[in-house]
Design a protein around this motif. Structure first.
Motif, PDB file in Angstrom:
ATOM      1  N   LEU A 181       0.662  -1.348  -0.052  1.00 48.08           N
ATOM      2  CA  LEU A 181      -0.041  -0.030   0.018  1.00 48.08           C
ATOM      3  C   LEU A 181       0.902   1.214  -0.072  1.00 48.08           C
ATOM      4  CD1 LEU A 181      -2.909   1.365   0.174  1.00 48.08           C
ATOM      5  CD2 LEU A 181      -2.718   1.125   2.653  1.00 48.08           C
ATOM      6  N   VAL A 182       1.624   1.255   0.755  1.00 46.35           N
ATOM      7  CA  VAL A 182       3.062   2.581   0.860  1.00 46.35           C
ATOM      8  C   VAL A 182       3.251   2.641  -0.613  1.00 46.35           C
ATOM      9  CG1 VAL A 182       5.025   3.296   1.653  1.00 46.35           C
ATOM     10  CG2 VAL A 182       3.468   2.025   3.154  1.00 46.35           C
ATOM     11  N   THR A 183       3.872   1.733  -1.283  1.00 43.62           N
ATOM     12  CA  THR A 183       4.300   1.719  -2.466  1.00 43.62           C
ATOM     13  C   THR A 183       3.126   2.277  -3.619  1.00 43.62           C
ATOM     14  OG1 THR A 183       5.770  -0.169  -2.252  1.00 43.62           O
ATOM     15  CG2 THR A 183       5.398   0.369  -4.564  1.00 43.62           C
ATOM     16  N   ARG A 184       2.088   1.849  -3.689  1.00 49.13           N
ATOM     17  CA  ARG A 184       0.919   2.129  -4.498  1.00 49.13           C
ATOM     18  C   ARG A 184       0.836   3.820  -4.151  1.00 49.13           C
ATOM     19  NH1 ARG A 184      -4.323  -0.963  -4.061  1.00 49.13           N
ATOM     20  NH2 ARG A 184      -3.573  -1.860  -1.913  1.00 49.13           N
ATOM     21  N   PHE A 185       0.699   4.260  -2.715  1.00 53.28           N
ATOM     22  CA  PHE A 185       0.704   5.601  -2.798  1.00 53.28           C
ATOM     23  C   PHE A 185       1.914   6.337  -3.232  1.00 53.28           C
ATOM     24  CE2 PHE A 185      -2.301   4.825   0.999  1.00 53.28           C
ATOM     25  CZ  PHE A 185      -3.444   5.462   0.327  1.00 53.28           C
ATOM     26  N   ALA A 186       3.039   5.632  -3.131  1.00 55.26           N
ATOM     27  CA  ALA A 186       4.421   6.422  -3.475  1.00 55.26           C
ATOM     28  C   ALA A 186       4.176   6.815  -4.941  1.00 55.26           C
ATOM     29  CB  ALA A 186       5.458   5.650  -3.075  1.00 55.26           C
ATOM     30  N   TYR A 187       3.837   5.868  -5.586  1.00 54.93           N
ATOM     31  CA  TYR A 187       3.867   5.944  -7.185  1.00 54.93           C
ATOM     32  C   TYR A 187       3.016   7.209  -7.515  1.00 54.93           C
ATOM     33  CZ  TYR A 187       5.875   1.400  -8.783  1.00 54.93           C
ATOM     34  OH  TYR A 187       6.648   0.505  -9.212  1.00 54.93           O
ATOM     35  N   LEU A 188       1.947   7.514  -6.865  1.00 53.04           N
ATOM     36  CA  LEU A 188       1.148   8.468  -7.175  1.00 53.04           C
ATOM     37  C   LEU A 188       1.463   9.866  -6.580  1.00 53.04           C
ATOM     38  CD1 LEU A 188      -2.331   7.039  -6.526  1.00 53.04           C
ATOM     39  CD2 LEU A 188      -1.359   7.492  -8.795  1.00 53.04           C
ATOM     40  N   ILE A 189       2.193   9.802  -5.370  1.00 46.33           N
ATOM     41  CA  ILE A 189       2.480  10.917  -4.812  1.00 46.33           C
ATOM     42  C   ILE A 189       4.160  11.471  -4.997  1.00 46.33           C
ATOM     43  CG2 ILE A 189       3.371  11.851  -2.360  1.00 46.33           C
ATOM     44  CD1 ILE A 189       0.929  10.163  -1.250  1.00 46.33           C
ATOM     45  N   LEU A 190       5.062  10.587  -5.320  1.00 45.26           N
ATOM     46  CA  LEU A 190       6.531  10.851  -5.532  1.00 45.26           C
ATOM     47  C   LEU A 190       6.588  12.217  -6.911  1.00 45.26           C
ATOM     48  CD1 LEU A 190       8.417   7.602  -5.402  1.00 45.26           C
ATOM     49  CD2 LEU A 190       8.545   9.413  -4.104  1.00 45.26           C
ATOM     50  N   PRO A 191       5.825  11.843  -7.757  1.00 47.62           N
ATOM     51  CA  PRO A 191       5.749  13.159  -8.661  1.00 47.62           C
ATOM     52  C   PRO A 191       5.767  14.569  -7.978  1.00 47.62           C
ATOM     53  CG  PRO A 191       4.461  11.449  -9.601  1.00 47.62           C
ATOM     54  CD  PRO A 191       4.824  11.051  -8.323  1.00 47.62           C
ATOM     55  N   ILE A 192       5.244  14.441  -6.908  1.00 41.29           N
ATOM     56  CA  ILE A 192       5.091  15.933  -5.888  1.00 41.29           C
ATOM     57  C   ILE A 192       6.454  16.391  -6.040  1.00 41.29           C
ATOM     58  CG2 ILE A 192       4.726  16.784  -3.713  1.00 41.29           C
ATOM     59  CD1 ILE A 192       2.413  15.172  -3.475  1.00 41.29           C
ATOM     60  N   ILE A 193       7.514  15.635  -6.074  1.00 40.95           N
ATOM     61  CA  ILE A 193       8.879  16.078  -6.093  1.00 40.95           C
ATOM     62  C   ILE A 193       9.139  17.143  -7.158  1.00 40.95           C
ATOM     63  CG2 ILE A 193      11.500  15.562  -6.484  1.00 40.95           C
ATOM     64  CD1 ILE A 193      10.697  12.844  -5.098  1.00 40.95           C
ATOM     65  N   PHE A 194       8.787  17.035  -8.518  1.00 47.96           N
ATOM     66  CA  PHE A 194       8.953  17.990  -9.411  1.00 47.96           C
ATOM     67  C   PHE A 194       8.130  19.495  -9.050  1.00 47.96           C
ATOM     68  CE2 PHE A 194       7.424  19.833 -13.272  1.00 47.96           C
ATOM     69  CZ  PHE A 194       8.464  20.044 -13.988  1.00 47.96           C
ATOM     70  N   PHE A 195       6.943  19.287  -8.756  1.00 48.23           N
ATOM     71  CA  PHE A 195       6.098  20.371  -8.578  1.00 48.23           C
ATOM     72  C   PHE A 195       6.174  20.995  -7.306  1.00 48.23           C
ATOM     73  CE2 PHE A 195       3.670  17.484 -11.478  1.00 48.23           C
ATOM     74  CZ  PHE A 195       3.397  18.282 -12.465  1.00 48.23           C
ATOM     75  N   THR A 196       6.840  20.484  -6.348  1.00 48.10           N
ATOM     76  CA  THR A 196       7.337  21.163  -5.101  1.00 48.10           C
ATOM     77  C   THR A 196       8.616  22.004  -5.588  1.00 48.10           C
ATOM     78  OG1 THR A 196       6.641  19.604  -3.702  1.00 48.10           O
ATOM     79  CG2 THR A 196       8.323  20.985  -2.687  1.00 48.10           C
ATOM     80  N   GLY A 197       9.689  21.334  -6.127  1.00 47.36           N
ATOM     81  CA  GLY A 197      10.659  22.116  -6.755  1.00 47.36           C
ATOM     82  C   GLY A 197      10.117  23.320  -7.426  1.00 47.36           C
ATOM     83  N   LEU A 198       9.365  23.143  -8.427  1.00 50.87           N
ATOM     84  CA  LEU A 198       8.833  24.202  -9.555  1.00 50.87           C
ATOM     85  C   LEU A 198       8.160  25.243  -8.553  1.00 50.87           C
ATOM     86  CD1 LEU A 198       8.488  25.034 -12.365  1.00 50.87           C
ATOM     87  CD2 LEU A 198       6.218  23.813 -12.268  1.00 50.87           C
ATOM     88  N   SER A 199       7.490  25.023  -7.560  1.00 52.28           N
ATOM     89  CA  SER A 199       6.630  26.091  -6.586  1.00 52.28           C
ATOM     90  C   SER A 199       7.995  26.623  -6.103  1.00 52.28           C
ATOM     91  CB  SER A 199       5.946  25.306  -5.758  1.00 52.28           C
ATOM     92  OG  SER A 199       5.129  26.318  -4.996  1.00 52.28           O
ATOM     93  N   ALA A 200       8.704  26.090  -5.350  1.00 56.93           N
ATOM     94  CA  ALA A 200       9.798  26.703  -4.745  1.00 56.93           C
ATOM     95  C   ALA A 200      10.675  27.436  -5.367  1.00 56.93           C
ATOM     96  CB  ALA A 200      10.783  25.596  -3.908  1.00 56.93           C
ATOM     97  N   LEU A 201      10.964  27.227  -6.487  1.00 56.70           N
ATOM     98  CA  LEU A 201      11.735  28.180  -7.603  1.00 56.70           C
ATOM     99  C   LEU A 201      11.167  29.303  -8.123  1.00 56.70           C
ATOM    100  CD1 LEU A 201      13.266  25.253  -9.818  1.00 56.70           C
ATOM    101  CD2 LEU A 201      14.710  26.808  -8.294  1.00 56.70           C
ATOM    102  N   ILE A 202       9.678  29.080  -8.383  1.00 51.00           N
ATOM    103  CA  ILE A 202       8.927  30.263  -8.580  1.00 51.00           C
ATOM    104  C   ILE A 202       8.907  31.295  -7.517  1.00 51.00           C
ATOM    105  CG2 ILE A 202       6.685  31.105  -9.418  1.00 51.00           C
ATOM    106  CD1 ILE A 202       6.291  28.368 -10.996  1.00 51.00           C
ATOM    107  N   GLY A 203       8.596  30.605  -6.441  1.00 50.37           N
ATOM    108  CA  GLY A 203       8.518  31.547  -5.214  1.00 50.37           C
ATOM    109  C   GLY A 203       9.627  32.172  -4.992  1.00 50.37           C
ATOM    110  N   ALA A 204      11.266  31.481  -5.165  1.00 51.66           N
ATOM    111  CA  ALA A 204      12.312  32.220  -4.949  1.00 51.66           C
ATOM    112  C   ALA A 204      12.227  33.441  -5.841  1.00 51.66           C
ATOM    113  CB  ALA A 204      13.437  31.316  -5.174  1.00 51.66           C
TER     114      ALA A 204
END
Length: 591
Positions: A181-204
């Protein structure tokens, strides 16, 4: 960050997390990373001093501060609603799996970008904006292009090896269904890395151009999307039995994809602000012109700092996952309690540090170390006076707070009471956490990035050692409380080591006056705690409320008594900082 486990406070205008504490569940067991002295001074320039920066900036520094304060408060409130709904929708077992999966993007993002953003990239963007004829626009476009490509490749690789990562994180003490179950959630949630970085860069980019409102308010969009997702989940699956073994693929898809969508919306919500400050994002691939060798050198110590913290994160998640399938406080409760701890620090500690850092940085630059020492000791006294009653409230009213905030749906009264036990322990972490932050700010005012990183190594070692020791001696049902106690111990060690090193660097720290003030504060806090406990024990539920009704009564009565008694005893003991704190609060309310 509201809505999630903790992450360091990178690229935040006031030291609070940006696409973090108000965004997805991202963590970093020690969030002491802050901008360096140069960055803090340069970013403190009024927006109107940079020409086009004033456009859309909300009317200058005072206006921006007010907007950020309101945004932070609203975001925290909505974040707690979000976290409560996650518990109500998923319950403890599935909620633990979901929260574990959400740790992963935070850990990986921190290693990729989080620690480097505020300490290296933001100051670099500020310098280029001031030095380049085009205001640093071409340089920023090239940097964003490289960062987006690197984030995209890294995110893709991490998603591909998701089963390996989750297998290490979960360990072998759980059922196969829980790990799957953790792995199934991870497949869906790990792409957040990209959008978190994008959000932080824009914020900077926005912060460098004097615009702080959008980065502070955008995470609210994230929380609202996740809240809507949880509401839809409850409506659709309210009659289903939700366990690691029985949860349907559709249920996993809904909650996982909704979490990812929240971060996507947050990142996209920042794009209009870029246009308002006059920045045009063009694709420019020219990494050689960015001076990456300089960036790498500057980022080295910060990467050391962040990597050490992520080792601690890995250990605590793995230990808590041992009891994730049992009827006890675990990953989800640890997450919720840490949010409350960071809320107290964010409201009080960050406010004091934000006011002191520019003064300390200016004094340190001129070699006026006595002033740095005076400001640091004053900051410790003010922080202690303001945080002590909050710590008492957490310690005395931990159970009713947890019941009021988190009970409901699949998160039962027993689950909430177990989380309340963790909050009681967290009360002892509130003050050491903020004092250790203050010391770290002092190092950054002295441009002591290397020193801060080296101090962090033994602190993390103590934390990890305490994790293992407490996990071995405590009952499994107390694991989350034990991990919280280990954090508190490490914050205390961090503060003591930092104060010792600072004394060698800048001379006397006026620790005598600090010690006297702390003793008075502790006496006032102890008397207030005793009075609060007495009142709560005489009320329905006797400190263990069965539902929100009893919890509200205990909070109103106990909280009022604690505050009145604390202020009264502090006044009798002539704690002068009380009047200063009250004056600060009155000014903020009036403004």
């Amino acid at each position: 960050m509201n809505g999630g486990l903790y992450r360091s406070a990178h690229a935040a205008p006031d030291g609070e997390p940006q696409a973090t504490e108000d965004g997805v569940t991202l963590i970093s067991v020690d969030a002491q990373v802050v901008p360096g002295a140069d960055a803090a001074q340069e970013q403190a320039l009024p927006p109107e001093s940079t020409g086009a920066v004033a456009t859309g900036s909300g009317g200058g520094t005072a206006g921006q501060s007010a907007i950020m304060a309101v945004g932070s408060l609203v975001s925290r409130i909505i974040g707690f609603v979000r976290n409560a709904l996650i518990g109500m929708a998923l319950g403890t077992a599935v909620g633990n799996a979901y929260t574990t999966a959400q740790f992963l993007p935070g850990q990986i993002y921190e290693l990729l970008l989080g620690g480097i953003l505020s300490s290296v990239l933001v100051p670099l963007l500020v310098r280029r904006r001031k030095a380049d004829p085009d205001g640093g626009e071409a340089f920023t476009q090239k940097l964003l292009t490289l960062a987006v490509v690197a984030l995209g490749v890294a995110t893709l690789l991490v998603v591909v090896i998701a089963p390996v990562i989750t297998g290490i994180q979960v360990g072998g003490d759980n059922t196969e269904a829980y790990g799957d179950l953790v792995t199934r959630f991870a497949y869906l949630i790990l792409p957040i890395i990209f959008f978190t970085g994008l959000s932080a860069l824009i914020g900077a980019v926005l912060n460098v151009r004097g615009h702080f409102a959008a980065p502070m308010w955008a995470p609210i969009l994230n929380n609202l999307v996740v809240i809507a997702t949880c509401g839809l989940f409850i409506a659709i699956f309210s009659g289903d039995r939700i366990t690691a073994e029985s949860i349907s693929p559709g249920a996993v898809l809904l909650i996982g994809a909704g979490t990812l969508l929240g971060m996507v919306v947050q990142a996209l919500g920042l794009l209009p602000a870029l246009r308002r400050v006059g920045f045009h994002w063009r694709w420019r691939w020219d990494p050689r012109s960015l001076g990456l060798r300089e960036v790498g050198t500057l980022a080295g110590w910060m990467l050391c700092y962040v990597a050490a913290n992520q080792v601690a994160v890995f250990v605590v998640v793995r230990i808590l996952n041992r009891v994730a399938g049992e009827d006890s406080a675990s990953v989800l409760a640890f997450n919720n309690v840490f949010l409350l701890t960071m809320m107290a620090h964010g409201i009080i500690g960050v406010s004091v540090m934000t006011a002191l850092l520019p003064k300390m940085s200016a004094a340190a630059a001129d070699g006026r170390y006595a002033e740095v020492s005076a400001d640091l000791s004053r900051g410790i006294r003010l922080t202690a006076v303001a945080l002590a009653p909050i710590a008492v409230v957490y310690g005395v009213l931990g159970a009713p707070i947890a019941v009021f905030l988190f009970q409901g749906g699949r998160f039962t009264n027993a689950d909430a009471l177990a989380a309340g036990t963790v909050l009681v322990v967290a009360a002892f972490a509130v003050l050491p956490l903020s004092i250790s932050y203050l010391c770290t700010y002092a190092f950054y005012s002295l441009q002591g990035n290397k020193t801060a990183a080296l101090i962090n190594l033994p602190v993390v070692a103590v934390r990890i050692g305490a994790y293992f020791l407490l996990a071995a001696v405590l009952d499994r049902s107390l694991s989350a409380a034990g991990m919280t106690a280990a954090n508190a111990l490490s914050y205390l060690v961090s503060a003591l080591i930092s104060l010792a090193v600072l004394r060698r660097k800048i001379g006397r720290l006026n620790l005598g006056s600090v010690a006297v003030a702390l003793v008075k504060v502790l006496v006032a806090a102890a008397v207030a705690a005793g009075a609060g406990l007495l009142v709560v024990r005489l009320m329905p539920g006797a400190g263990e409320p069965d539902g929100r009704g009893e919890a509200i009564l205990q909070l109103l009565a106990g909280g009022s008594v604690i505050l009145v008694v604390y202020l009264g005893v502090a006044a009798l003991l002539r704690v002068r900082e009380v009047s200063q704190v009250m004056g600060m609060v009155r000014r903020k309310v009036g403004r």
